[in-house]
Design a protein around this motif. Structure first.
Motif, short mmCIF file in Angstrom:
data_model
loop_
_atom_site.label_atom_id
_atom_site.label_comp_id
_atom_site.label_asym_id
_atom_site.label_seq_id
_atom_site.Cartn_x
_atom_site.Cartn_y
_atom_site.Cartn_z
N PRO A 130 16.30 16.34 -37.14
CA PRO A 130 17.74 16.27 -36.85
C PRO A 130 18.57 16.80 -38.01
CG PRO A 130 16.64 14.21 -36.24
CD PRO A 130 15.64 15.03 -37.00
N GLY A 131 19.49 17.69 -37.70
CA GLY A 131 20.44 18.19 -38.68
C GLY A 131 19.94 19.31 -39.56
N LEU A 132 18.63 19.58 -39.57
CA LEU A 132 18.09 20.57 -40.49
C LEU A 132 18.57 21.98 -40.16
CD1 LEU A 132 16.25 21.34 -42.87
CD2 LEU A 132 14.34 21.51 -41.24
N LEU A 133 18.50 22.37 -38.89
CA LEU A 133 18.92 23.71 -38.50
C LEU A 133 20.40 23.92 -38.82
CD1 LEU A 133 18.38 26.45 -37.18
CD2 LEU A 133 18.88 25.40 -34.96
N HIS A 134 21.21 22.94 -38.52
CA HIS A 134 22.65 23.05 -38.77
C HIS A 134 22.92 23.22 -40.26
CE1 HIS A 134 26.94 21.90 -38.84
NE2 HIS A 134 26.94 22.37 -37.60
N ARG A 135 22.23 22.44 -41.08
CA ARG A 135 22.45 22.52 -42.53
C ARG A 135 21.98 23.87 -43.07
NH1 ARG A 135 20.06 18.60 -47.40
NH2 ARG A 135 21.30 19.57 -49.06
N MET A 136 20.81 24.33 -42.63
CA MET A 136 20.30 25.60 -43.12
C MET A 136 21.19 26.75 -42.67
SD MET A 136 17.72 25.16 -45.09
CE MET A 136 18.58 23.69 -45.67
N GLN A 174 8.82 24.64 -36.30
CA GLN A 174 8.75 23.30 -35.70
C GLN A 174 9.75 22.34 -36.38
OE1 GLN A 174 5.01 21.30 -36.27
NE2 GLN A 174 5.34 19.87 -34.60
N GLN A 175 9.86 22.41 -37.70
CA GLN A 175 10.78 21.53 -38.39
C GLN A 175 12.23 21.85 -38.04
OE1 GLN A 175 9.98 21.36 -42.59
NE2 GLN A 175 7.85 20.73 -42.31
N LEU A 176 12.57 23.13 -37.96
CA LEU A 176 13.94 23.50 -37.58
C LEU A 176 14.28 23.00 -36.18
CD1 LEU A 176 14.12 27.14 -38.97
CD2 LEU A 176 15.44 25.18 -39.79
N GLN A 177 13.29 22.99 -35.31
CA GLN A 177 13.53 22.55 -33.93
C GLN A 177 13.58 21.03 -33.79
OE1 GLN A 177 10.18 24.54 -32.15
NE2 GLN A 177 11.38 26.34 -31.53
N GLU A 223 25.15 21.64 -30.61
CA GLU A 223 24.37 20.64 -31.32
C GLU A 223 22.87 20.89 -31.23
OE1 GLU A 223 25.55 18.23 -33.28
OE2 GLU A 223 27.55 19.07 -32.91
N LEU A 224 22.41 21.43 -30.10
CA LEU A 224 20.98 21.62 -29.90
C LEU A 224 20.51 22.92 -30.54
CD1 LEU A 224 20.63 20.51 -26.17
CD2 LEU A 224 20.06 19.20 -28.22
N PRO A 225 19.32 22.91 -31.15
CA PRO A 225 18.80 24.13 -31.77
C PRO A 225 18.58 25.22 -30.73
CG PRO A 225 17.56 22.19 -32.48
CD PRO A 225 18.43 21.76 -31.34
N SER A 226 19.19 26.39 -30.92
CA SER A 226 18.94 27.52 -30.03
C SER A 226 17.86 28.39 -30.63
CB SER A 226 20.22 28.33 -29.84
OG SER A 226 20.55 29.03 -31.03
N LEU A 234 14.97 31.64 -39.81
CA LEU A 234 13.63 32.01 -40.27
C LEU A 234 13.62 33.39 -40.93
CD1 LEU A 234 11.45 30.72 -37.29
CD2 LEU A 234 11.56 29.76 -39.59
N GLU A 235 14.51 34.29 -40.49
CA GLU A 235 14.62 35.60 -41.12
C GLU A 235 15.38 35.49 -42.44
OE1 GLU A 235 14.68 39.63 -42.06
OE2 GLU A 235 13.44 38.58 -40.58
#
Length: 621
Positions: free
Chosen positions: A116-122, A110-113, A133-136, A144-145
């Motif tokens: 803002p910016g978290l998925l890109h940074r991780m 949920q947090q990655l989705q 830009e949008l979380p896929s 997550l893996e």
């Protein structure tokens, strides 16, 4: 051989807890000086590019593939850039690393989705390709893996059970690029600073370092056993463990003795059974509110004085049985010495092997203690992987209920890393459960709770309450979305925002038989009761601390949670096989009291009056 390409030293800008920049802080003697950000003068990050030489042999390539950051052409190393190096004895040679992401596992997706910016940074930190830009969904799954190669953990020592669930965090870009070494130059440890209510990682040198030397840490810090080190380092250093036996025989006697000592439980002296007059009115001392509110039998009365009580019915565990047996042998109890062998999940798996051998009995999912049986688990996982068998597993704390800190995964790395948090077992996830058709949802998982009453160990005297209770998932079952709680779990009664499906046992049985006409419930329940019988026979087969203690003043109520799974027999028949999930001490009996007001009258009559004939119970043994 590998060639190095230097990318310059890392800069350490003025840190902000939520900023995306990498931040490393020196920890000075006073927190008033924490705004001196000179760590960039001490360290640098080198980008390492592995170049395959034409003359490199297959053996060398294999070694390189098994290095940290496998599968990636680029990796990073942290080095000392200070002209004067670093001295371990210098009190200023200790630094703070910020955390880029902190979460509990169940909230990670949920947090990655949503943040803002978290998925890109991780994705950037972990080397996961990220486009747009949008979380896929694909990028989220990859992060997550991969996160189990970067995660670290801590837990709070105070608070509610929910607040003490382990927290996982990923150090910022600087900390995450510190590589592993069996002979590390630095050590790290989480550090929670109460005034700011924020956690950091401490970094300090273990020896003096010269300019250009690498900053490394031990990813399996404190582990001396070579075999377990290999297992713990698998997320970074691939290894074939197929040569390790996956057999898990019952632990030796000293294992149970150590548990007894760790629990600080003192076994009672032998006493004679208590004989009370047939018309005796028992004084009950209890702190269990459901007993206080629903025990109305005329032969029981409540007392507020523990010293005057005939029966101590406590919510928490007794420890000093020896003293009780010496000073008050006639006082009856609601628990048995050493009953943790049933109610703690690693012990349950151990004693069950008495009934099923090293693999365990058919009525218990294959289970490994991650503290003591990690190599066997890794070998078993890799064997199943090689054979193409299902490899879904569920990690559970030894001694927590309500599905807290419980996680379903297909990731070997995830299971290995979970060992670093609270003590856990890992059990084979039931990939083919018997489902129940909910007209409002579809085919869902369900579990069944039976209440059993243990009257004595010798002779073994066991009853089961005639009513059972059901819990249902809220979404159709499938082996996907493993972090979807309402699809894979059935405990819904502790979250007021979640739908709680209620079906009474007498409504469930005809509906179940309608859905599965070849499986009458009486026959299914017979298999369930046989499993209960075998479990308690195994638990009482050996003297304490290897088995439940035969203490004449003990009685107990346990709740057994189970599921049904489809199993194929050698003769081709498909059967419903009970799967015991856990045994609960002092279970929540709120539903029992609400729908069956005589519940505690039946329990007390059976256990303390030896009058089960007019109660809603059936004798199993």
């Amino acid at each position: 051989m590998g060639k190095l390409r230097h990318s310059g030293s890392v800069t350490c800008p003025r840190p902000h807890r939520l900023a995306p920049e990498s931040t490393l802080r020196p920890l000075a003697n006073s927190w008033q000086t924490q705004c001196v950000f000179d760590a960039g003068e001490m360290f640098g990050i080198m980008q390492v590019e592995e170049v395959e030489e034409e003359s490199e042999g297959e053996a060398a390539r294999e070694v390189r593939r098994k290095k940290p950051n496998p599968g990636s052409e680029l990796c990073y190393k942290v080095i000392v850039t200070s002209e004067n190096g670093l001295q371990a004895a210098n009190p200023n040679s200790i630094f703070l690393i910020d955390h880029a992401w902190t979460c509990r596992v169940e909230h990670a997706r949920q947090q990655l989705q949503q943040v803002p910016g978290l998925l890109h940074r991780m994705a950037n930190l972990m080397g996961v390709e990220f486009h747009g830009e949008l979380p896929s969904a694909e990028a989220v799954d990859l992060v997550l893996e991969e996160m189990w190669r970067f995660n670290q953990t801590y837990q709070l020592s105070h608070g509610t059970a929910e607040e003490k669930v382990p927290v996982w965090y990923i150090m910022d870009e600087f900390g995450s690029r510190i590589q592993h070494s069996d002979t590390p130059s630095f050590a790290t440890a989480p550090f929670f600073y109460m005034p700011q209510q924020v956690a950091y990682t401490l970094l300090w040198p273990l020896r003096d370092l010269d300019t250009g030397e690498e900053v490394t840490r031990d990813f399996a810090y404190g582990e001396a056993d070579p075999l377990i080190r290999r297992c713990r380092l698998l997320p970074w250093v691939p290894a074939d463990m197929l040569d390790v036996s996956s057999s898990t025989p019952e632990p030796p006697d000293q294992h149970y003795q150590a548990i007894l000592e760790e629990n600080k439980e003192k076994l009672p002296l032998a006493i004679s059974p208590v004989a009370y007059p047939r018309d005796h009115v028992f004084r009950v001392y209890t702190d269990v509110q459901q007993v206080l509110g629903h025990l109305t039998h005329p032969r029981f009365t409540f007392t507020q004085s523990e010293a005057d009580a005939d029966i101590l019915y406590n919510f928490s565990h007794f420890k000093d049985y020896r003293r009780l047996s010496q000073e008050r042998p006639n006082v009856l109890l609601n628990q048995f010495p050493c009953e943790n062998l049933l109610t703690v999940k690693d012990c349950l798996a151990s004693i069950a092997r008495r009934a099923g051998g090293p693999e365990g009995p058919a009525w218990l999912p294959r289970t490994f203690n991650l503290r003591t049986e990690l190599p066997q688990f890794v070998s078993y996982f890799q064997q199943r992987e090689r054979r193409g068998q299902d490899n879904h597993w569920i990690c559970k704390p030894w001694n927590l209920a309500r599905s807290l800190d419980t996680h379903i995964t297909r990731s070997l790395h995830s299971v290995i890393r979970h060992r670093e948090s609270t003590p856990k077992v890992v059990s084979k996830y039931i990939e083919s459960p018997v489902l129940f058709l909910r007209e409002d949802v579809g085919k869902v998982k369900f579990d069944v709770r039976y209440v059993v009453l243990l009257r004595s160990v010798k002779p073994l005297t066991l009853f089961v309450y005639d009513v059972f209770w059901l819990r249902f998932s809220n979404r159709p079952f499938a082996l996907d979305d493993l972090d979807d709680y309402e699809k894979h779990f059935t405990v819904m009664n502790y979250d007021p925002e979640v739908v709680l499906k209620q079906v009474h046992y007498d409504e469930f049985i005809p509906e179940f038989e309608k859905q599965y006409p070849e499986f009458p419930w009486k026959s299914v329940q017979g298999e369930i009761f046989q499993a209960f019988t075998e479990l308690f026979q195994a638990a009482c087969a050996k003297p304490p601390p290897l088995g439940l203690c035969d203490y004449a003043s003990s009685r107990a109520v346990y709740a057994i949670d189970l599921m049904l799974k489809w199993d194929d027999r050698p003769d081709g028949r498909r059967v419903m096989q009970p799967q015991i999930l856990e045994v609960n001490f002092n279970p929540d009996c709120e539903r029992a009291c609400r729908y069956h007001p005589t519940f505690f009258n039946d329990v007390f009559s059976t256990l303390y009056l030896d009058e089960p004939s007019n109660c809603h119970v059936s004798r199993l043994v």
